[in-house]
Design a protein around this motif. Structure first.
Motif, PDB file in Angstrom:
ATOM      1  N   GLY A 159       0.828  -1.210   0.000  1.00 42.12           N
ATOM      2  CA  GLY A 159       0.000   0.000   0.000  1.00 42.12           C
ATOM      3  C   GLY A 159       0.860   1.256   0.000  1.00 42.12           C
ATOM      4  N   ILE A 160       1.850   1.276   0.894  1.00 40.14           N
ATOM      5  CA  ILE A 160       2.725   2.461   0.995  1.00 40.14           C
ATOM      6  C   ILE A 160       3.439   2.700  -0.338  1.00 40.14           C
ATOM      7  CG2 ILE A 160       4.806   3.377   2.119  1.00 40.14           C
ATOM      8  CD1 ILE A 160       3.895   1.804   4.657  1.00 40.14           C
ATOM      9  N   MET A 161       3.951   1.626  -0.918  1.00 37.04           N
ATOM     10  CA  MET A 161       4.685   1.779  -2.178  1.00 37.04           C
ATOM     11  C   MET A 161       3.740   2.153  -3.329  1.00 37.04           C
ATOM     12  SD  MET A 161       7.601   1.541  -1.033  1.00 37.04           S
ATOM     13  CE  MET A 161       8.487   1.928  -2.524  1.00 37.04           C
ATOM     14  N   GLY A 162       2.492   1.735  -3.227  1.00 43.52           N
ATOM     15  CA  GLY A 162       1.499   2.145  -4.230  1.00 43.52           C
ATOM     16  C   GLY A 162       1.321   3.665  -4.201  1.00 43.52           C
ATOM     17  N   VAL A 163       1.200   4.208  -2.990  1.00 42.47           N
ATOM     18  CA  VAL A 163       1.058   5.664  -2.855  1.00 42.47           C
ATOM     19  C   VAL A 163       2.330   6.354  -3.346  1.00 42.47           C
ATOM     20  CG1 VAL A 163       0.652   7.544  -1.221  1.00 42.47           C
ATOM     21  CG2 VAL A 163      -0.497   5.357  -0.882  1.00 42.47           C
ATOM     22  N   GLN A 164       3.477   5.781  -2.975  1.00 43.00           N
ATOM     23  CA  GLN A 164       4.759   6.351  -3.391  1.00 43.00           C
ATOM     24  C   GLN A 164       4.860   6.371  -4.921  1.00 43.00           C
ATOM     25  OE1 GLN A 164       6.738   8.070  -1.941  1.00 43.00           O
ATOM     26  NE2 GLN A 164       8.886   7.556  -2.061  1.00 43.00           N
ATOM     27  N   THR A 165       4.389   5.290  -5.543  1.00 43.46           N
ATOM     28  CA  THR A 165       4.412   5.217  -7.014  1.00 43.46           C
ATOM     29  C   THR A 165       3.604   6.362  -7.615  1.00 43.46           C
ATOM     30  OG1 THR A 165       4.637   2.831  -6.898  1.00 43.46           O
ATOM     31  CG2 THR A 165       3.839   3.730  -8.987  1.00 43.46           C
ATOM     32  N   PHE A 166       2.452   6.626  -7.010  1.00 39.77           N
ATOM     33  CA  PHE A 166       1.595   7.709  -7.505  1.00 39.77           C
ATOM     34  C   PHE A 166       2.338   9.042  -7.479  1.00 39.77           C
ATOM     35  CE2 PHE A 166      -1.281  11.193  -6.188  1.00 39.77           C
ATOM     36  CZ  PHE A 166      -1.968  11.355  -7.372  1.00 39.77           C
ATOM     37  N   PHE A 167       2.979   9.343  -6.353  1.00 39.01           N
ATOM     38  CA  PHE A 167       3.664  10.634  -6.244  1.00 39.01           C
ATOM     39  C   PHE A 167       4.880  10.720  -7.170  1.00 39.01           C
ATOM     40  CE2 PHE A 167       1.066  11.100  -2.479  1.00 39.01           C
ATOM     41  CZ  PHE A 167       0.672  12.419  -2.616  1.00 39.01           C
ATOM     42  N   LEU A 168       5.604   9.623  -7.271  1.00 44.75           N
ATOM     43  CA  LEU A 168       6.776   9.639  -8.163  1.00 44.75           C
ATOM     44  C   LEU A 168       6.346   9.757  -9.625  1.00 44.75           C
ATOM     45  CD1 LEU A 168       8.947   7.003  -6.287  1.00 44.75           C
ATOM     46  CD2 LEU A 168       9.483   9.423  -6.557  1.00 44.75           C
ATOM     47  N   LEU A 169       5.188   9.188  -9.924  1.00 45.59           N
ATOM     48  CA  LEU A 169       4.644   9.308 -11.280  1.00 45.59           C
ATOM     49  C   LEU A 169       4.326  10.781 -11.592  1.00 45.59           C
ATOM     50  CD1 LEU A 169       3.815   7.493 -13.684  1.00 45.59           C
ATOM     51  CD2 LEU A 169       1.507   7.453 -12.742  1.00 45.59           C
TER      52      LEU A 169
END
Lengths: 135, 647
Positions: free
Chosen positions: B124-134
């Protein structure tokens, strides 16, 4: 009995209203100079003129609602800090009441569903570290 | 390719891999995949930190080839503010968000057990991180370079050149990113049908809550000391967006106790974790896009589509999980009696959530009204004051009542006995306030304050007595250390009560006056005398400033010399007013310089009572949160060394 008298006393005290002042009204209207500020926070010439107008209306014995209506008639609905309590804008004001009533109904329904198993003293459970609980 | 952008891009790739590998690793019980996912998470965090350092380096070295640096910095900007300019704009602040979340991901991996719950939470945390890095790799790239080299940058908005604004975004984002961890834990717990998520979530919830409190505090103090209108909260959409997750997280902090102790309110807790995270994303979106203050930004902002899509995805995921895990979520009935602590928790949640939903409604109503009528209404403070005041009063009373209520059930007689002293405190405070000629609203606020304070003190005395056999003369201290979470919570309550009284004081008892002060001619306002002693002129490469020297006297004692000023910033051509404030314990003297000359000045003088209570209350709330986080190992020797003490 004593509690009842006390409650009545409190309500009587709360209902004592103070005289209307310019400060009471200027919180609810915008300055019309175009600055986008609530009148109470604006110090421009237009704001001063509006305050004088409000002062005059208070002196004529008008209520807060009457003064705001008068200002609305003069300057348009944009002068209101909040939208008028009419039409679709009523939704703004009814919503918090509806939410609170819905919430109270849910809480009431939950309170009626008596039950609940006892797993231990919550004061102890919630004060024990997770490592200890997960052992 | 810019090296900073390269770091962001590789961080995105590794975060995406980590997200997928954590999820598939749990699903397929593949430990090798999980190990790779962990390594990728560390690498992604490292690269996100690296990108942040590169951007800071660009600011410190005046690299105006980078558009973001040229927009928010200038050569004359002091070094400290070159550093804080990192988060002054949308792109940089999103990088800060991602960097803080990267820090959380590392902390989570280091602190939590290596099991399925942790791994899925990490997904979940990395999913959110992916969104911001995207976002950072596409529509919000802070490393975008100009085709030409500027000699100097545009400079940082002068209103952001203050220590308060240096502190506000990082503290708030610590809270925002923490909400992502809480939400990830919640959905992982539900997916795995594990109640342990609430036990593990405790510290993350409290930690997040502390930072949200701090973020709101710094924002409020900035509005008060820098914006120069004399208030600290204007119910502006951006301010509201920081309050929303605080309200729902406060509700969650209480309701998880019911799940921990009674296995109930499971669905409600998931919804609160979800709402907190959605509000956090909404807050980030509103602040970056200006969508509420300018509705037309909807069609223009490149952030609108990704943020709306992300919020929808979070909503769909949550609803799907609730549907899939319906059996696990079905809670056991919680309330044995309406006269119980559990019942007060329900009301507490009702008030907090109703407040959140109301603030949310007021915040988005301009969009609703424009959609329906074509007319974008203003929702000003009167709406919020009118609807939130009753809820706030109810919450403060409940805050006192809930302490008097025991778990499970209580006999009416016992309850009446417990409430007797607080009730007397209420009466005395109310009568004394009226006798001191305070306004009735203020008297009521003080009466509620003393009522609630008394129930807390009473409970402390009761606990101390109850543990006196076990702890002998040290029970007054050991009981607090033993029940750290409870007393941390009580401390937070005390802070909140102080904030309540502070707000009441500054709303109902403020006085202000616009005056013209002649040179060396005293002017009396209330119990104070103001004397204008001249105008100072300062000229630096950054700005030109006119600073008034105003002595403040109380009787024949000189309290201070205040120096409100007007500053004109050279590169941006902006003019701002620097207010000056003198704080006494119970009152603030707040001066706004409205212009003038050598022989006279125009001043707005405000006497703001009890504002210090708000700041003090915020610090006490923060301290309470930290106290609740003290681990058992730190106090166990002192508290649990007695024979027979098992908790």
């Amino acid at each position: 009995m004593k509690i009842r008298y006390f409650i009545i006393f409190i309500f009587l005290l709360i209902s004592i209203s103070s005289a209307l002042t310019v400060e009471d009204v200027e919180k609810d209207v915008m300055c019309v100079c175009g600055c986008g500020k609530v009148l109470e926070n604006c110090e421009c010439g237009t704001a001063e003129k509006m305050r004088k107008e409000i002062e005059g209306m208070i002196a004529r014995g008008m209520s807060k609602e009457e003064i705001i209506s008068e200002l609305q008639a003069t300057y348009g609905k944009e002068v209101l800090v909040n939208p008028p309590k009419e039409g679709v804008f009523l939704g703004l004001w009814y919503y918090p009441v509806a939410i609170t009533i819905a919430g109270v109904s849910i809480v009431y329904a939950l309170l009626k569903r008596r039950g609940g198993k006892w797993y231990g003293d919550p004061d102890e459970t919630i004060n024990v570290d997770e490592d200890y609980l997960e052992r | 390719m810019n090296i900073g952008y390269f770091a962001v891009f590789v961080a995105l790739v590794t975060a995406t891999y980590s997200f997928l590998a954590f999820y598939l690793g749990v699903k397929n019980k593949n430990s090798k995949l999980l190990r790779n996912a962990e390594r990728s998470a560390y690498l992604s965090a490292l690269l996100t930190f690296l990108a942040s350092f590169i951007l800071i380096y660009y600011f410190l070295t005046d690299n105006f080839k980078v558009e973001y640096v040229a927009t928010y910095s200038s050569r004359a900007l002091p070094t400290f503010y070159k550093f804080t300019a990192f988060w002054a704009g949308s792109d940089g602040s999103l990088l800060l968000w991602a960097a803080i979340l990267a820090g959380y991901s590392v902390a989570f991996l280091r602190l939590e057990k290596k099991d399925a719950l942790t791994a899925l939470s990490m997904a979940g945390i990395m999913g959110v991180q992916t969104f911001f890095l995207l976002l950072l790799s596409t529509v919000a790239n802070p490393f975008k370079e100009l085709n030409f080299f500027l000699q100097d940058g545009i400079g940082l908005n002068p209103l952001l050149q203050t220590p308060e604004m240096a502190a506000h975004p990082p503290t708030l984002f610590m809270g925002y990113a923490g909400a992502a961890v809480v939400f990830s834990l919640a959905i992982a717990g539900v997916y795995l049908a594990e109640d342990r998520w609430v036990i593990r979530g405790r510290k993350w919830i409290v930690f997040t809550w502390i930072w949200l409190t701090q973020g709101i505090f710094w924002g409020a103090i900035w509005a008060y000391k820098v914006l120069g209108w004399g208030g600290y909260w204007a119910w502006d959409p951006v301010e509201n967006s920081s309050l929303l997750p605080w309200l729902t997280l406060s509700a969650l902090m209480h309701s998880i106790m019911i799940q921990e102790a009674r296995r109930a309110m499971k669905l409600w807790n998931i919804l609160l974790a979800f709402a907190t995270f959605e509000f956090v994303i909404l807050g980030t979106f509103i602040t970056r896009s200006g969508v509420i203050s300018s509705v037309h930004a909807f069609g223009q902002s490149g952030l609108t589509a990704p943020f709306v899509s992300f919020m929808l995805a979070v909503l769909i995921l949550t609803l799907w999980l609730i549907y899939e895990r319906g059996e696990y979520i079905r809670s056991e009935d919680v309330v044995e009696s309406s006269v119980s602590k559990e019942a007060t928790f329900l009301f507490n949640n009702l008030i907090l959530v109703a407040s959140a939903m109301t603030v949310f409604w007021g915040t988005i109503f301009p969009l609703v009204s424009e959609g329906l009528t074509g007319y974008k209404v203003t929702i000003g403070p009167p709406f919020y004051n009118q609807v939130i005041t009753p809820l706030a009063i109810a919450l403060m009373i409940l805050l006192g009542l809930c302490i008097a209520f025991p778990w499970r059930k209580s006999a009416g007689k016992d309850l009446a006995k417990k409430l007797r002293v607080p009730f007397v405190a209420f009466l005395i405070a109310f009568s004394a306030s009226l006798a001191l000629k305070l306004k009735i609203e203020m008297a009521l606020a003080l009466a509620i304050f003393f009522f609630s304070l008394t129930t807390h003190i009473q409970q402390y005395i009761q606990d101390t007595v109850a543990f006196s056999n076990e702890y002998k003369s040290k029970s007054y201290l050991r009981v607090i250390l033993r029940r750290r979470r409870r007393y941390g919570g009580y401390t937070v309550h005390l802070g909140l009560l102080l904030v309540f009284v502070g707000v009441a004081g500054s709303v109902y008892d403020q006085t202000f006056e616009n005056v013209k002060l002649e040179l060396n001619q005293p002017k009396n306002i209330g119990e104070y005398t103001f004397v204008y002693r001249g105008l100072k002129f300062e000229d630096t490469p950054l700005k030109t400033a006119w600073i008034a020297q105003v002595e403040v006297w109380k009787g024949d004692k000189l309290l201070t010399v205040l120096t409100p000023g007007i500053e004109e910033y050279k590169t941006r051509g902006e003019e701002i007013r620097r207010v000056d404030v003198y704080s006494e314990p119970l009152k603030d003297i707040y001066l706004i310089f409205n212009g003038g000359g050598k022989d006279y000045i125009f001043l707005e003088i405000k006497i703001n009572p009890l504002v210090n209570f708000i700041w003090l209350g915020c610090w006490i709330m923060t301290f309470g949160g930290i106290f609740a986080l003290i681990p058992r190992s730190l106090v166990s020797k002192y508290v649990f060394s007695e024979r027979g003490v098992t908790a």
